[in-house]
Design a protein around this motif. Structure first.
Motif, PDB file in Angstrom:
ATOM      1  N   VAL A  11      86.145  44.545  75.256  1.00  0.00           N
ATOM      2  CA  VAL A  11      85.181  45.152  74.281  1.00  0.00           C
ATOM      3  C   VAL A  11      86.157  46.011  73.359  1.00  0.00           C
ATOM      4  CG1 VAL A  11      83.108  46.449  73.872  1.00  0.00           C
ATOM      5  CG2 VAL A  11      83.326  45.147  75.785  1.00  0.00           C
ATOM      6  N   PRO A  12      86.775  45.485  72.207  1.00  0.00           N
ATOM      7  CA  PRO A  12      87.836  46.412  71.367  1.00  0.00           C
ATOM      8  C   PRO A  12      87.102  47.418  71.061  1.00  0.00           C
ATOM      9  CG  PRO A  12      87.855  43.691  70.836  1.00  0.00           C
ATOM     10  CD  PRO A  12      86.414  44.158  71.974  1.00  0.00           C
ATOM     11  N   GLU A  13      85.778  47.921  70.842  1.00  0.00           N
ATOM     12  CA  GLU A  13      85.257  49.075  70.398  1.00  0.00           C
ATOM     13  C   GLU A  13      85.313  49.982  71.469  1.00  0.00           C
ATOM     14  OE1 GLU A  13      82.540  46.060  70.755  1.00  0.00           O
ATOM     15  OE2 GLU A  13      83.956  45.385  69.515  1.00  0.00           O
ATOM     16  N   LEU A  14      85.617  49.681  72.502  1.00  0.00           N
ATOM     17  CA  LEU A  14      85.819  50.749  73.702  1.00  0.00           C
ATOM     18  C   LEU A  14      87.338  51.077  73.947  1.00  0.00           C
ATOM     19  CD1 LEU A  14      83.401  49.203  76.465  1.00  0.00           C
ATOM     20  CD2 LEU A  14      83.123  51.112  74.816  1.00  0.00           C
ATOM     21  N   ASP A  15      88.273  50.461  73.119  1.00  0.00           N
ATOM     22  CA  ASP A  15      89.839  50.871  73.369  1.00  0.00           C
ATOM     23  C   ASP A  15      89.914  52.252  72.709  1.00  0.00           C
ATOM     24  OD1 ASP A  15      89.745  48.087  73.863  1.00  0.00           O
ATOM     25  OD2 ASP A  15      91.263  47.825  72.201  1.00  0.00           O
ATOM     26  N   TRP A  16      90.881  52.873  73.380  1.00  0.00           N
ATOM     27  CA  TRP A  16      91.173  54.227  72.838  1.00  0.00           C
ATOM     28  C   TRP A  16      92.554  54.787  73.347  1.00  0.00           C
ATOM     29  CZ3 TRP A  16      90.800  59.020  76.174  1.00  0.00           C
ATOM     30  CH2 TRP A  16      90.569  58.537  77.492  1.00  0.00           C
ATOM     31  N   ALA A  17      92.887  55.897  73.008  1.00  0.00           N
ATOM     32  CA  ALA A  17      94.160  56.337  73.325  1.00  0.00           C
ATOM     33  C   ALA A  17      94.328  57.921  73.764  1.00  0.00           C
ATOM     34  CB  ALA A  17      95.336  56.248  72.286  1.00  0.00           C
ATOM     35  N   PRO A  18      94.171  57.999  75.150  1.00  0.00           N
ATOM     36  CA  PRO A  18      93.904  59.587  75.458  1.00  0.00           C
ATOM     37  C   PRO A  18      95.165  60.251  75.026  1.00  0.00           C
ATOM     38  CG  PRO A  18      94.750  58.098  77.305  1.00  0.00           C
ATOM     39  CD  PRO A  18      94.401  57.130  76.167  1.00  0.00           C
ATOM     40  N   VAL A  19      96.609  60.039  74.802  1.00  0.00           N
ATOM     41  CA  VAL A  19      97.726  60.783  74.432  1.00  0.00           C
ATOM     42  C   VAL A  19      98.497  59.641  73.873  1.00  0.00           C
ATOM     43  CG1 VAL A  19      97.587  62.138  76.510  1.00  0.00           C
ATOM     44  CG2 VAL A  19      98.921  60.211  76.521  1.00  0.00           C
ATOM     45  N   ASP A  20      99.557  60.081  73.090  1.00  0.00           N
ATOM     46  CA  ASP A  20     100.436  59.342  72.359  1.00  0.00           C
ATOM     47  C   ASP A  20     101.138  58.344  73.019  1.00  0.00           C
ATOM     48  OD1 ASP A  20      99.679  60.191  69.929  1.00  0.00           O
ATOM     49  OD2 ASP A  20     101.373  61.691  69.659  1.00  0.00           O
ATOM     50  N   GLY A  21     101.042  57.190  72.795  1.00  0.00           N
ATOM     51  CA  GLY A  21     102.122  56.183  73.796  1.00  0.00           C
ATOM     52  C   GLY A  21     101.264  55.493  74.797  1.00  0.00           C
ATOM     53  N   VAL A  22     100.030  55.616  74.988  1.00  0.00           N
ATOM     54  CA  VAL A  22      99.258  55.264  75.973  1.00  0.00           C
ATOM     55  C   VAL A  22      97.936  54.748  75.409  1.00  0.00           C
ATOM     56  CG1 VAL A  22      97.759  55.680  77.939  1.00  0.00           C
ATOM     57  CG2 VAL A  22      99.697  57.171  77.634  1.00  0.00           C
ATOM     58  N   HIS A  23      97.720  53.298  75.117  1.00  0.00           N
ATOM     59  CA  HIS A  23      96.800  52.579  74.655  1.00  0.00           C
ATOM     60  C   HIS A  23      95.834  51.937  75.834  1.00  0.00           C
ATOM     61  CE1 HIS A  23      94.978  49.370  72.118  1.00  0.00           C
ATOM     62  NE2 HIS A  23      94.212  50.559  71.748  1.00  0.00           N
ATOM     63  N   LEU A  24      94.634  52.515  75.868  1.00  0.00           N
ATOM     64  CA  LEU A  24      93.717  51.846  76.908  1.00  0.00           C
ATOM     65  C   LEU A  24      92.897  50.689  76.363  1.00  0.00           C
ATOM     66  CD1 LEU A  24      92.912  55.111  78.892  1.00  0.00           C
ATOM     67  CD2 LEU A  24      94.623  53.339  79.218  1.00  0.00           C
ATOM     68  N   LEU A  25      92.582  49.686  76.995  1.00  0.00           N
ATOM     69  CA  LEU A  25      91.659  48.459  76.652  1.00  0.00           C
ATOM     70  C   LEU A  25      90.412  48.520  77.444  1.00  0.00           C
ATOM     71  CD1 LEU A  25      94.354  45.621  76.805  1.00  0.00           C
ATOM     72  CD2 LEU A  25      93.864  47.119  74.751  1.00  0.00           C
TER      73      LEU A  25
END
Length: 169
Positions: A146-160
């Motif tokens: 669900v791409p709408e749930l993707d986020w980045a808690p800190v720079d350089g960390v991308h969560l799917l």
């Protein structure tokens, strides 16, 4: 895997869960430039206060093989879940026990618990570029991206973001 059970962790398990979780994340390369995440992973007492820490145990030896934290929306460790959804985090399998069905048993325990709680879905996030085997496990279990749930808690960390609809909810 036969001879494996999943149960809620107790305080006597917390030190072993901390060691196992940090070791699993280190073995997978997820703690390089980790921005203090190892300390979060190791704080099992807080995770147990704010969610349910489940452990997979070898029935023959009593050895702890893996753990996961199940949370509900609005709690300290919830990142993606909305009303009516459960979320699991920090799934870790002892590197020596990987490939034995431990991760699948923990995922199934989370799905079962979410169903017991009357949740309509389970959501999770996985770090982009890491844990390909975990992503395969989630896809086999029916989780969809669900791409709408993707986020980045800190720079350089991308969560799917991934979601599993629960039937009958």
């Amino acid at each position: 895997m036969t001879g494996l059970s999943v149960r809620r962790a107790g305080p006597a398990d917390f030190a072993a869960v901390a060691r196992l979780t940090v070791a699993a994340y280190e073995a997978d390369g997820q703690l390089k430039n980790e921005h203090g995440y190892a300390a979060v992973l190791a704080d099992v007492a807080s995770r147990a206060r704010d969610g349910e820490v489940l452990v997979a145990v070898d029935d023959a030896t009593g050895e702890l093989l893996g753990s996961v934290t199940l949370v509900l929306p609005g709690t300290r460790y919830a990142e993606l879940s909305r009303a009516g959804e459960a979320e699991f985090r920090m799934l870790a399998v002892d590197p020596a026990a990987q490939g034995r069905g431990v991760g699948a048993a923990l995922v199934e325990a989370c799905v079962s618990r979410a169903t017991e709680l009357g949740c309509s879905a389970v959501v999770i996030c996985v770090r982009e570029g890491f844990a390909a085997s975990a992503q395969r496990l989630y896809r086999r279990r029916g989780f969809v991206r669900v791409p709408e749930l993707d986020w980045a808690p800190v720079d350089g960390v991308h969560l799917l973001g991934l979601r599993l609809e629960l039937s009958g909810a």
